[in-house]
Design an enzyme around this catalytic site. Sequence first.
Site, PDB file in Angstrom:
ATOM      1  N   GLU A 113       0.855  -1.192   0.000  1.00 53.75           N
ATOM      2  CA  GLU A 113       0.000   0.000   0.000  1.00 53.75           C
ATOM      3  C   GLU A 113       0.892   1.245   0.000  1.00 53.75           C
ATOM      4  OE1 GLU A 113      -2.420   1.627  -0.621  1.00 53.75           O
ATOM      5  OE2 GLU A 113      -4.080   1.538   0.766  1.00 53.75           O
ATOM      6  N   ASP A 114       0.395   2.305  -0.592  1.00 51.90           N
ATOM      7  CA  ASP A 114       1.185   3.542  -0.617  1.00 51.90           C
ATOM      8  C   ASP A 114       1.236   4.198   0.762  1.00 51.90           C
ATOM      9  OD1 ASP A 114      -1.533   4.230  -0.641  1.00 51.90           O
ATOM     10  OD2 ASP A 114      -1.418   5.480  -2.426  1.00 51.90           O
ATOM     11  N   ASP A 117      -3.360   5.664   6.510  1.00 44.32           N
ATOM     12  CA  ASP A 117      -3.867   6.925   7.057  1.00 44.32           C
ATOM     13  C   ASP A 117      -4.816   6.585   8.206  1.00 44.32           C
ATOM     14  OD1 ASP A 117      -4.475   9.642   7.236  1.00 44.32           O
ATOM     15  OD2 ASP A 117      -5.874   9.619   5.584  1.00 44.32           O
ATOM     16  N   LYS A 145       0.883   7.617   8.315  1.00 42.74           N
ATOM     17  CA  LYS A 145       0.447   8.813   9.059  1.00 42.74           C
ATOM     18  C   LYS A 145      -0.139   8.324  10.374  1.00 42.74           C
ATOM     19  CE  LYS A 145      -1.356  11.699   5.341  1.00 42.74           C
ATOM     20  NZ  LYS A 145      -2.614  12.297   4.846  1.00 42.74           N
ATOM     21  N   PHE A 166      -1.270  16.356   3.843  1.00 46.61           N
ATOM     22  CA  PHE A 166      -1.679  15.668   2.621  1.00 46.61           C
ATOM     23  C   PHE A 166      -0.485  15.603   1.670  1.00 46.61           C
ATOM     24  CE2 PHE A 166      -3.656  14.944  -1.469  1.00 46.61           C
ATOM     25  CZ  PHE A 166      -4.459  13.869  -1.145  1.00 46.61           C
ATOM     26  N   VAL A 167      -0.083  14.379   1.322  1.00 51.55           N
ATOM     27  CA  VAL A 167       1.104  14.214   0.483  1.00 51.55           C
ATOM     28  C   VAL A 167       0.757  13.624  -0.883  1.00 51.55           C
ATOM     29  CG1 VAL A 167       2.756  14.027   2.384  1.00 51.55           C
ATOM     30  CG2 VAL A 167       1.592  11.977   1.581  1.00 51.55           C
ATOM     31  N   ASP A 173      -1.738  10.546  -5.269  1.00 47.95           N
ATOM     32  CA  ASP A 173      -2.358  11.561  -6.121  1.00 47.95           C
ATOM     33  C   ASP A 173      -3.196  12.562  -5.344  1.00 47.95           C
ATOM     34  OD1 ASP A 173      -4.474   9.661  -5.424  1.00 47.95           O
ATOM     35  OD2 ASP A 173      -5.676  10.737  -6.915  1.00 47.95           O
ATOM     36  N   ARG A 179       0.935  11.740  -9.478  1.00 47.47           N
ATOM     37  CA  ARG A 179       1.461  10.391  -9.213  1.00 47.47           C
ATOM     38  C   ARG A 179       2.859  10.200  -9.788  1.00 47.47           C
ATOM     39  NH1 ARG A 179      -2.849   7.222  -7.344  1.00 47.47           N
ATOM     40  NH2 ARG A 179      -4.875   7.586  -8.304  1.00 47.47           N
TER      41      ARG A 179
HETATM   42  P1  IMP Z   1      -7.084   5.148   4.912  1.00 51.56           P
HETATM   43  O1  IMP Z   1      -8.186   4.218   4.600  1.00 51.56           O
HETATM   44  O2  IMP Z   1      -7.585   6.403   5.587  1.00 51.56           O
HETATM   45  O3  IMP Z   1      -5.924   4.534   5.678  1.00 51.56           O
HETATM   46  O4  IMP Z   1      -6.556   5.716   3.568  1.00 51.56           O
HETATM   47  C1  IMP Z   1      -5.732   5.047   2.768  1.00 51.56           C
HETATM   48  C2  IMP Z   1      -5.848   5.556   1.368  1.00 51.56           C
HETATM   49  O5  IMP Z   1      -6.188   6.949   1.315  1.00 51.56           O
HETATM   50  C3  IMP Z   1      -4.509   5.444   0.713  1.00 51.56           C
HETATM   51  O6  IMP Z   1      -4.398   4.234   0.026  1.00 51.56           O
HETATM   52  C4  IMP Z   1      -4.479   6.627  -0.220  1.00 51.56           C
HETATM   53  O7  IMP Z   1      -5.037   6.265  -1.456  1.00 51.56           O
HETATM   54  C5  IMP Z   1      -5.376   7.653   0.415  1.00 51.56           C
HETATM   55  N1  IMP Z   1      -4.611   8.674   1.154  1.00 51.56           N
HETATM   56  C6  IMP Z   1      -4.498   8.813   2.488  1.00 51.56           C
HETATM   57  N2  IMP Z   1      -3.715   9.849   2.810  1.00 51.56           N
HETATM   58  C7  IMP Z   1      -3.306  10.370   1.635  1.00 51.56           C
HETATM   59  C8  IMP Z   1      -2.443  11.470   1.300  1.00 51.56           C
HETATM   60  O8  IMP Z   1      -1.867  12.184   2.136  1.00 51.56           O
HETATM   61  N3  IMP Z   1      -2.263  11.686  -0.026  1.00 51.56           N
HETATM   62  C9  IMP Z   1      -2.839  10.934  -1.002  1.00 51.56           C
HETATM   63  N4  IMP Z   1      -3.647   9.906  -0.732  1.00 51.56           N
HETATM   64  C10 IMP Z   1      -3.881   9.625   0.579  1.00 51.56           C
HETATM   65 MG    MG Z   2      -4.339   4.009  -2.065  1.00 53.50          MG
END
Ligand code: IMP
Ligand code: MG
Length: 194
Positions: A113-114, A117, A145, A166-167, A173, A179
Amino acid sequence: MAKKKVTAGQAQQPSAGGESFRPLIASDKIQDKIREMGRQIRADFPGEPLLLVGVLKGAVLFLADLARQIPGEVTFDFIAVSSYGKDTKSSGQVKLNKDLDAGIEGKVVIVVEDILDTGLTLQYLLRILQQRKPKSLKVAVLLDKKDRRIADVRADYVGFVIPDEFVVGYGLDYAERYRNLPDVGILTLPGGSH
Ligand code: IMP
Ligand code: MG
């Protein structure tokens, strides 16, 4: 005429919408870290075939680089979920947009995963993948994060813990853009909404 070196990051900043990009992690640091992660993953599963499951689309660049740092047998598959839309805040809803091409029963699976969050995406993914009885199910994320976590999930392999900003870049993206930037950086939107 002498060519001036312009990186993708410089070329895109500032962009038309008044968004600004501030570098946070340079591409050479990303590559150094990925080399370490690849070594660690192989050390944890010596001699075993590994299946990397990339979460589209953000993890594509990370998976491509990570895979090349893991010696031995490695295969890929991809899954797509959505939770974000065009906003920078998670909706908290996760939907499966594309499933894996093949089963994972009995396999050593590493979800790639990238960014981690809130953790809601990963929590959902781990739940559905665990039901398919892999031999082992691990998670590698480039960015974490930590302060934003809502779901009780953690990654087994973490590249960088980053602040609540936000990165974009290196696969990540904003509304599908950025990207292709080689570095990860903080994106500031006009009006400073994030
Ligand atoms: P989560 O479900 O909140 O953990 O979010 C994960 C997904 O949200 C990641 O796979 C990203 O696609 C997107 N995401 C979360 N934070 C960022 C950010 O800072 N920049 C871009 N995409 C983000
Ligand atoms: Mg993602």
